[in-house]
Design a protein around this motif. Structure first.
Motif, PDB file in Angstrom:
ATOM      1  N   THR A  37       0.897  -1.154  -0.063  1.00 17.48           N
ATOM      2  CA  THR A  37       0.034  -0.002   0.066  1.00 17.48           C
ATOM      3  C   THR A  37       0.986   1.333   0.031  1.00 17.48           C
ATOM      4  N   TYR A  38       0.474   2.054  -0.728  1.00 24.19           N
ATOM      5  CA  TYR A  38       1.441   3.421  -1.073  1.00 24.19           C
ATOM      6  C   TYR A  38       0.510   4.451  -0.697  1.00 24.19           C
ATOM      7  N   GLU A  39       1.230   5.467  -0.124  1.00 28.19           N
ATOM      8  CA  GLU A  39       0.356   6.823   0.119  1.00 28.19           C
ATOM      9  C   GLU A  39       0.660   7.986  -0.765  1.00 28.19           C
ATOM     10  N   LEU A  40      -0.311   8.620  -1.382  1.00 23.81           N
ATOM     11  CA  LEU A  40      -0.157   9.508  -2.246  1.00 23.81           C
ATOM     12  C   LEU A  40       0.206  10.914  -1.871  1.00 23.81           C
ATOM     13  N   ALA A  41       0.908  11.614  -2.593  1.00 22.74           N
ATOM     14  CA  ALA A  41       1.203  12.990  -2.013  1.00 22.74           C
ATOM     15  C   ALA A  41       0.187  13.903  -2.005  1.00 22.74           C
ATOM     16  N   GLU A  42      -0.892  13.656  -2.525  1.00 25.71           N
ATOM     17  CA  GLU A  42      -2.099  14.368  -2.892  1.00 25.71           C
ATOM     18  C   GLU A  42      -3.363  13.555  -3.269  1.00 25.71           C
ATOM     19  N   THR A  43      -4.565  13.944  -2.646  1.00 24.67           N
ATOM     20  CA  THR A  43      -5.610  13.150  -2.997  1.00 24.67           C
ATOM     21  C   THR A  43      -5.847  13.078  -4.606  1.00 24.67           C
ATOM     22  N   PHE A  44      -6.060  12.045  -5.303  1.00 26.52           N
ATOM     23  CA  PHE A  44      -6.299  12.072  -6.678  1.00 26.52           C
ATOM     24  C   PHE A  44      -7.498  12.101  -6.925  1.00 26.52           C
ATOM     25  N   VAL A  45      -8.023  12.802  -7.834  1.00 21.77           N
ATOM     26  CA  VAL A  45      -9.547  12.896  -8.163  1.00 21.77           C
ATOM     27  C   VAL A  45      -9.852  12.488  -9.759  1.00 21.77           C
TER      28      VAL A  45
END
Length: 464
Positions: free
Chosen positions: A125-133
């Motif tokens: 599981t990887y955390e994103l730098a920003e919410t991707f929409v």
């Protein structure tokens, strides 16, 4: 007067017959002056001579033999006192033997490997730098499945990103990979045999991609070659776009302007269903002259597409990706009316979908986690070319392990969208070099990336 060749051969044959009858052993002082090829013929050449019974032993290398009838006036010395370097290693022969051994061990299908290819799998599981929409959802993290193959002291890794809308997730992907262990055999180069023997379980494309990538990585490491060289491709592909995720027009323009110095093109996510999609493109065009492409993710109707596409052409948009829902009956109509190329993503998963895509689009978007890996993606690219279609290479939100797999075949494509690892807060698989807007395939064996931390503690079966 020296003997004529016929006389010489007759006398040699007589000498051999007499030797056989009397079981004599020629004295070591004797020297055989038969032609070299004739003398070697008794035991064969090179390594073959060593493998034959009785040919590995005998007199020292500086002692040679001839018949007892050898005459004093023959132009051959009776004994060679100087070994002439014959005791030194034969480096040329050693290289030939080693090369033959490598070919024999790595022969596709003919090799009999003593050890099987071992497989482990886990969820990452990887955390994103920003919410991707995008039009249909948003996310703050991404889940992948990582396959790990071990053989002959080398380990190959591969990543696939399960797609929820296609009924895939990490847990089911790991379960499927465990079921694949029996298909691996002992030859990792036998890709067609291995992939053809996998269970026919549906909704497993990401897991298949992870396995395919791990096999390519392993084969590259076993041969010491990058995957792009194994495939006979170029290292460098087109520049990747940067994805400007869906937001209000001003916000998208701000993020596009910030990214513009690092990238050579931008991809705008549309499909807000709020009547502002064209305003989004206009806002971005006002802050940058970079080439633009748009991705609607299936969120326009036929009428909306027919209205928007001419406007997009006027704003300099180069192509539109998946404007209509997958399988929409109006696809051919939109393609015929569009002033800019239409590329399909959700409509084209594997090779079997390419021909039908030509009826509704000018090009296809290949994603490895959707196609099942490198091998299928290469087939799709060639099929698309044969049908006159453009080829785009896309990605999921994934680490450098998945992005490197894509970078290996990027040179087959017209457009590239390989920014998935750049969207992460931290990439746990570094090695893909981002240079002048291009995701450059590593020039190291296999996929050329390694994990920053040990994977042993995270293996699916708890081994340490």
């Amino acid at each position: 007067m020296p003997d004529l060749p016929d006389q010489r051969e007759e006398r040699e044959r007589g000498g051999l017959e007499q030797q056989s009858e009397q079981q004599r052993v020629p004295p070591p002082e004797a020297v055989d002056d038969r032609p070299g090829s004739e003398a070697r013929g008794e035991c064969g050449h090179g390594a073959d001579r060593e493998r034959q019974t009785g040919c590995g032993e005998g007199d020292p290398p500086h002692v040679v033999q001839v018949d007892d009838d050898e005459r004093e006036d023959d132009p051959v010395a009776e004994r060679v006192d100087d070994p002439a370097g014959l005791d030194e290693p034969d480096l040329a022969r050693q290289h030939r033997v080693e090369t033959a051994d490598v070919i024999r061990r790595r022969s596709h299908g003919a090799a009999n490997y003593a050890t099987r290819v071992e497989l482990e799998a886990r969820v990452a599981t990887y955390e994103l730098a920003e919410t991707f929409v995008i039009s249909r959802d948003s996310s703050d993290e991404s889940e992948s499945v990582v396959a790990e193959l071990t053989h002959e002291g080398q380990t190959g890794y591969g990543e696939g990103t399960p797609i929820e809308r296609y009924y895939e997730d990490g847990a089911s992907a790991v379960e499927f990979l465990h079921e694949c262990r029996g298909a691996l055999g002992g030859d990792p180069f036998a890709l067609d045999d291995i992939l053809g023997a996998l269970p026919a379980t549906p909704h497993t494309q990401a897991a298949r991609a992870a396995l395919d990538h791990a096999l390519h990585d392993l084969c590259g490491k076993l041969t010491g070659l990058p995957v792009w060289r194994l495939l006979g491709l170029h290292r460098t592909g087109p520049p990747t776009c940067w994805t400007v995720w869906l937001g209000d027009p001003d916000d998208m323009a701000r993020r596009a302007e910030a990214a513009a110095p690092r990238f050579q093109r931008l991809k705008l996510k549309l499909g807000g269903r709020d009547g502002l999609d064209l305003e989004r493109v206009r806002a971005v065009r006002a802050v940058t002259e970079l080439p633009l492409q748009v991705d609607v993710n299936e969120y326009w109707s036929v009428d909306e597409a027919l209205e928007a596409l001419p406007e997009l052409a006027g704003l300099g948009v180069e192509y539109c990706e998946q404007p209509l829902p997958e399988g929409d009956a109006g696809g051919a109509r939109v393609k015929a009316a569009s002033p800019i190329p239409i590329y399909v993503d959700e409509d084209c998963h594997t090779l079997a979908d390419v021909a039908a895509s030509a009826e509704r689009a000018h090009g296809i978007n290949i994603k490895l986690s959707k196609s099942g890996g490198i091998r299928e993606a290469v087939r799709m690219a060639h099929a698309a070319r044969a049908l006159g279609l453009g080829v785009m290479l896309g990605c999921m939100t994934e680490s450098g392990l998945g992005i490197s797999a894509g970078a290996q075949i990027a040179s087959l494509c017209d457009f590239v969208d390989l920014d998935g690892n750049l969207l992460l807060l931290e990439d746990p698989w570094p090695g893909v070099e981002f240079r002048d807007g291009v995701q450059l395939a590593p020039n190291k064996p296999g996929l050329g990336v390694e994990p920053v931390v040990s994977l042993a503690a995270e293996r699916s079966d708890g081994r340490s």
